[in-house]
Design an enzyme around this catalytic site. Sequence first.
Site, PDB file in Angstrom:
ATOM      1  N   LYS A 113      -1.214  63.412  30.060  1.00 12.68           N
ATOM      2  CA  LYS A 113      -0.376  62.362  29.489  1.00 12.68           C
ATOM      3  C   LYS A 113      -0.692  60.997  30.116  1.00 12.68           C
ATOM      4  CE  LYS A 113       1.905  64.783  26.473  1.00 12.68           C
ATOM      5  NZ  LYS A 113       1.712  64.558  25.023  1.00 12.68           N
TER       6      LYS A 113
ATOM      7  N   TYR B  97      -0.742  68.995  32.867  1.00 14.34           N
ATOM      8  CA  TYR B  97       0.050  68.313  31.836  1.00 14.34           C
ATOM      9  C   TYR B  97       0.249  66.839  32.169  1.00 14.34           C
ATOM     10  CZ  TYR B  97       3.942  67.139  28.763  1.00 14.34           C
ATOM     11  OH  TYR B  97       4.740  66.530  27.821  1.00 14.34           O
TER      12      TYR B  97
ATOM     13  N   ASP C 251      -5.707  71.422  13.088  1.00 17.34           N
ATOM     14  CA  ASP C 251      -5.719  71.936  14.453  1.00 17.34           C
ATOM     15  C   ASP C 251      -6.431  70.886  15.303  1.00 17.34           C
ATOM     16  OD1 ASP C 251      -6.067  73.195  16.862  1.00 17.34           O
ATOM     17  OD2 ASP C 251      -6.958  75.022  16.038  1.00 17.34           O
TER      18      ASP C 251
ATOM     19  N   THR D 263      13.817  71.919  24.042  1.00 20.95           N
ATOM     20  CA  THR D 263      12.977  72.562  23.028  1.00 20.95           C
ATOM     21  C   THR D 263      12.350  73.805  23.643  1.00 20.95           C
ATOM     22  OG1 THR D 263      10.934  71.418  23.637  1.00 20.95           O
ATOM     23  CG2 THR D 263      12.400  70.282  22.083  1.00 20.95           C
TER      24      THR D 263
ATOM     25  N   ASN E  23       1.531  63.857  17.596  1.00 27.56           N
ATOM     26  CA  ASN E  23       2.644  64.564  18.225  1.00 27.56           C
ATOM     27  C   ASN E  23       2.247  65.905  18.843  1.00 27.56           C
ATOM     28  OD1 ASN E  23       5.633  65.373  18.502  1.00 27.56           O
ATOM     29  ND2 ASN E  23       4.845  66.934  17.121  1.00 27.56           N
TER      30      ASN E  23
END
Length: 245
Positions: free
Chosen positions: A167, A163, A59, A198, A86
């Site tokens: 990144k 988000y 985790d 996805t 990932n």
Amino acid sequence: MKTVLITGANKSIGLETARQLLQQGYYVYLGSRDMQKGRQAADQLKSEGLQHIEPVMIDVDSADAINAARRVLGAKTQSLDVLINNAGISGGFPQTSLETDPHVFRQVFDTNFFGVINTTQAFIDLLRQSPAPRIVNVTSGLGSLTLHTDPAWKYYHVKGAAYTSSKTALNAYTIVLAYDLRDTAFKVNAVDPGYTATDFNHHSGPGTVPDAAARIVKAAMIGPDGPTGQFFSDDNAPETGISPW
């Protein structure tokens, strides 16, 4: 046989990345924060005839869990050839700069940024034992500051405050990590798998999971003459494959 650890690999792009690397002859440690789901994913791949795989509980939000995974791998192998960071979360959309709760920022950064740092630092000693170590940080085209300031960019209006920022921070860390390892055999790169259909985006992306995973696999298998400290993105730079930061 080369070894690889993939975080967040029990489903989607991570799982397909494991599948493709198994097909290339790698021994895969399939990282999952839920051990049951990790075992199910590993069993699925084994049912396809891909036997060189083991699930590992990790985790990335927990330094203790990361260190525990390091101890588990250390008992199984003396070296690690590839680390693929990932695991990631979106934090939910929409995310505006003024209305998104700071807690969401912290949660997203814990996984997408600090999780990568903690995992990389925990496994760097095993990676140093490889003759050709590779680190692949799975990023997003949305992390490009250059493109986000270009109104002509096709995703210009897709701005998730938490988000996107996570990144961008990950990209910056990748640059420094590659620099710090510049005089070694390491190759450290960020890879944008593209806007892929996805559950991460409610299957809204036009890209396929196999194509997305192939981009990650390509960086994981990069040769000794390949670049390091790059931001690969076929989606944002189809001609060169290198995205602007």
